[in-house]
Design a protein around this motif. Structure first.
Motif, PDB file in Angstrom:
ATOM      1  N   ILE A  51      -7.937  18.681  44.003  1.00  0.00           N
ATOM      2  CA  ILE A  51      -8.950  17.850  43.356  1.00  0.00           C
ATOM      3  C   ILE A  51     -10.314  18.247  43.899  1.00  0.00           C
ATOM      4  O   ILE A  51     -10.428  18.841  44.985  1.00  0.00           O
ATOM      5  CB  ILE A  51      -8.691  16.335  43.570  1.00  0.00           C
ATOM      6  CG1 ILE A  51      -8.590  15.996  45.047  1.00  0.00           C
ATOM      7  CG2 ILE A  51      -7.432  15.898  42.861  1.00  0.00           C
ATOM      8  CD1 ILE A  51      -8.451  14.513  45.319  1.00  0.00           C
ATOM      9  N   ASP A  52     -11.340  17.924  43.164  1.00  0.00           N
ATOM     10  CA  ASP A  52     -12.701  18.261  43.588  1.00  0.00           C
ATOM     11  C   ASP A  52     -13.047  17.537  44.886  1.00  0.00           C
ATOM     12  O   ASP A  52     -12.611  16.409  45.125  1.00  0.00           O
ATOM     13  CB  ASP A  52     -13.713  17.873  42.502  1.00  0.00           C
ATOM     14  CG  ASP A  52     -13.540  18.690  41.226  1.00  0.00           C
ATOM     15  OD1 ASP A  52     -13.096  19.854  41.330  1.00  0.00           O
ATOM     16  OD2 ASP A  52     -13.844  18.162  40.145  1.00  0.00           O
ATOM     17  N   GLN A  53     -13.849  18.210  45.715  1.00  0.00           N
ATOM     18  CA  GLN A  53     -14.207  17.670  47.016  1.00  0.00           C
ATOM     19  C   GLN A  53     -14.926  16.328  46.891  1.00  0.00           C
ATOM     20  O   GLN A  53     -14.645  15.408  47.650  1.00  0.00           O
ATOM     21  CB  GLN A  53     -15.102  18.675  47.771  1.00  0.00           C
ATOM     22  CG  GLN A  53     -15.464  18.254  49.179  1.00  0.00           C
ATOM     23  CD  GLN A  53     -14.256  18.200  50.106  1.00  0.00           C
ATOM     24  OE1 GLN A  53     -13.373  19.044  50.015  1.00  0.00           O
ATOM     25  NE2 GLN A  53     -14.209  17.223  50.976  1.00  0.00           N
ATOM     26  N   LEU A  56     -12.437  13.555  46.262  1.00  0.00           N
ATOM     27  CA  LEU A  56     -11.714  13.241  47.489  1.00  0.00           C
ATOM     28  C   LEU A  56     -12.591  12.413  48.439  1.00  0.00           C
ATOM     29  O   LEU A  56     -12.140  11.402  48.988  1.00  0.00           O
ATOM     30  CB  LEU A  56     -11.258  14.524  48.174  1.00  0.00           C
ATOM     31  CG  LEU A  56     -10.475  14.361  49.471  1.00  0.00           C
ATOM     32  CD1 LEU A  56      -9.194  13.576  49.231  1.00  0.00           C
ATOM     33  CD2 LEU A  56     -10.174  15.712  50.078  1.00  0.00           C
ATOM     34  N   GLU A  57     -13.834  12.820  48.601  1.00  0.00           N
ATOM     35  CA  GLU A  57     -14.748  12.086  49.488  1.00  0.00           C
ATOM     36  C   GLU A  57     -14.964  10.657  48.996  1.00  0.00           C
ATOM     37  O   GLU A  57     -15.059   9.722  49.795  1.00  0.00           O
ATOM     38  CB  GLU A  57     -16.077  12.827  49.601  1.00  0.00           C
ATOM     39  CG  GLU A  57     -15.976  14.097  50.424  1.00  0.00           C
ATOM     40  CD  GLU A  57     -17.232  14.953  50.366  1.00  0.00           C
ATOM     41  OE1 GLU A  57     -18.209  14.578  49.676  1.00  0.00           O
ATOM     42  OE2 GLU A  57     -17.233  16.014  51.018  1.00  0.00           O
ATOM     43  N   HIS A  58     -15.026  10.465  47.686  1.00  0.00           N
ATOM     44  CA  HIS A  58     -15.200   9.132  47.113  1.00  0.00           C
ATOM     45  C   HIS A  58     -14.045   8.208  47.531  1.00  0.00           C
ATOM     46  O   HIS A  58     -14.267   7.075  47.964  1.00  0.00           O
ATOM     47  CB  HIS A  58     -15.288   9.209  45.583  1.00  0.00           C
ATOM     48  CG  HIS A  58     -15.194   7.878  44.904  1.00  0.00           C
ATOM     49  ND1 HIS A  58     -16.232   6.995  44.863  1.00  0.00           N
ATOM     50  CD2 HIS A  58     -14.155   7.275  44.261  1.00  0.00           C
ATOM     51  CE1 HIS A  58     -15.852   5.905  44.219  1.00  0.00           C
ATOM     52  NE2 HIS A  58     -14.587   6.049  43.840  1.00  0.00           N
ATOM     53  N   PHE A  59     -12.820   8.697  47.393  1.00  0.00           N
ATOM     54  CA  PHE A  59     -11.654   7.873  47.733  1.00  0.00           C
ATOM     55  C   PHE A  59     -11.509   7.691  49.241  1.00  0.00           C
ATOM     56  O   PHE A  59     -11.069   6.647  49.711  1.00  0.00           O
ATOM     57  CB  PHE A  59     -10.380   8.461  47.129  1.00  0.00           C
ATOM     58  CG  PHE A  59     -10.236   8.165  45.662  1.00  0.00           C
ATOM     59  CD1 PHE A  59      -9.735   6.955  45.226  1.00  0.00           C
ATOM     60  CD2 PHE A  59     -10.615   9.101  44.711  1.00  0.00           C
ATOM     61  CE1 PHE A  59      -9.599   6.672  43.869  1.00  0.00           C
ATOM     62  CE2 PHE A  59     -10.492   8.826  43.359  1.00  0.00           C
ATOM     63  CZ  PHE A  59      -9.993   7.610  42.932  1.00  0.00           C
ATOM     64  N   GLN A  60     -11.895   8.699  50.020  1.00  0.00           N
ATOM     65  CA  GLN A  60     -11.778   8.604  51.475  1.00  0.00           C
ATOM     66  C   GLN A  60     -12.893   7.765  52.099  1.00  0.00           C
ATOM     67  O   GLN A  60     -12.753   7.297  53.224  1.00  0.00           O
ATOM     68  CB  GLN A  60     -11.778   9.998  52.096  1.00  0.00           C
ATOM     69  CG  GLN A  60     -10.500  10.752  51.835  1.00  0.00           C
ATOM     70  CD  GLN A  60     -10.507  12.144  52.440  1.00  0.00           C
ATOM     71  OE1 GLN A  60     -11.562  12.759  52.619  1.00  0.00           O
ATOM     72  NE2 GLN A  60      -9.324  12.651  52.760  1.00  0.00           N
ATOM     73  N   SER A  61     -13.980   7.560  51.371  1.00  0.00           N
ATOM     74  CA  SER A  61     -15.136   6.856  51.942  1.00  0.00           C
ATOM     75  C   SER A  61     -14.821   5.400  52.300  1.00  0.00           C
ATOM     76  O   SER A  61     -15.473   4.835  53.171  1.00  0.00           O
ATOM     77  CB  SER A  61     -16.322   6.908  50.973  1.00  0.00           C
ATOM     78  OG  SER A  61     -16.030   6.171  49.801  1.00  0.00           O
ATOM     79  N   GLY A  65      -5.944   4.336  53.386  1.00  0.00           N
ATOM     80  CA  GLY A  65      -5.404   3.851  52.120  1.00  0.00           C
ATOM     81  C   GLY A  65      -5.932   4.623  50.923  1.00  0.00           C
ATOM     82  O   GLY A  65      -5.666   4.261  49.780  1.00  0.00           O
ATOM     83  N   TRP A  66      -6.674   5.706  51.205  1.00  0.00           N
ATOM     84  CA  TRP A  66      -7.274   6.460  50.105  1.00  0.00           C
ATOM     85  C   TRP A  66      -6.212   7.070  49.184  1.00  0.00           C
ATOM     86  O   TRP A  66      -6.430   7.171  47.979  1.00  0.00           O
ATOM     87  CB  TRP A  66      -8.233   7.537  50.622  1.00  0.00           C
ATOM     88  CG  TRP A  66      -7.608   8.572  51.526  1.00  0.00           C
ATOM     89  CD1 TRP A  66      -7.467   8.510  52.876  1.00  0.00           C
ATOM     90  CD2 TRP A  66      -7.045   9.816  51.114  1.00  0.00           C
ATOM     91  NE1 TRP A  66      -6.847   9.628  53.352  1.00  0.00           N
ATOM     92  CE2 TRP A  66      -6.575  10.465  52.280  1.00  0.00           C
ATOM     93  CE3 TRP A  66      -6.880  10.458  49.905  1.00  0.00           C
ATOM     94  CZ2 TRP A  66      -5.965  11.710  52.259  1.00  0.00           C
ATOM     95  CZ3 TRP A  66      -6.279  11.695  49.878  1.00  0.00           C
ATOM     96  CH2 TRP A  66      -5.828  12.309  51.048  1.00  0.00           C
TER      97      TRP A  66
END
Length: 80
Positions: A51-53, A56-61, A65-66
């Motif tokens: 997936i685009d970086q 990924l950063e959006h969900f990990q932010s 639980g990302w």
């Protein structure tokens, strides 16, 4: 009790037998359609996904639980 004399093979018979033997070992068996696997609730399967970086950063932010949040977003997008 004696067996009748064996008829000598002709070139055609040997060739036919050889072709049949070759076909038998080189022909793929007919596959039956795979049955749809029933999914059990709560069972997750490990996969590798590109997936685009920034996605990924959006969900990990939001912290731990990302992966569950990505799963929920995919579930919603697929209409499940």
């Amino acid at each position: 009790m004696s067996q009748p004399p064996r008829r000598p093979r002709t070139l055609n018979d040997a060739r036919t037998e050889a072709e049949a033997a070759f076909k038998k070992v080189t022909t793929k068996p007919v596959e039956t359609p795979a049955l749809k696997r029933q999914t059990l609730p709560g069972i997750k399967e490990m996969v590798s996904l590109r997936i685009d970086q920034d996605v990924l950063e959006h969900f990990q932010s939001d912290g731990p639980g990302w992966q569950d949040r990505i799963n929920a977003a995919l579930r919603k997008a697929s209409g499940l």
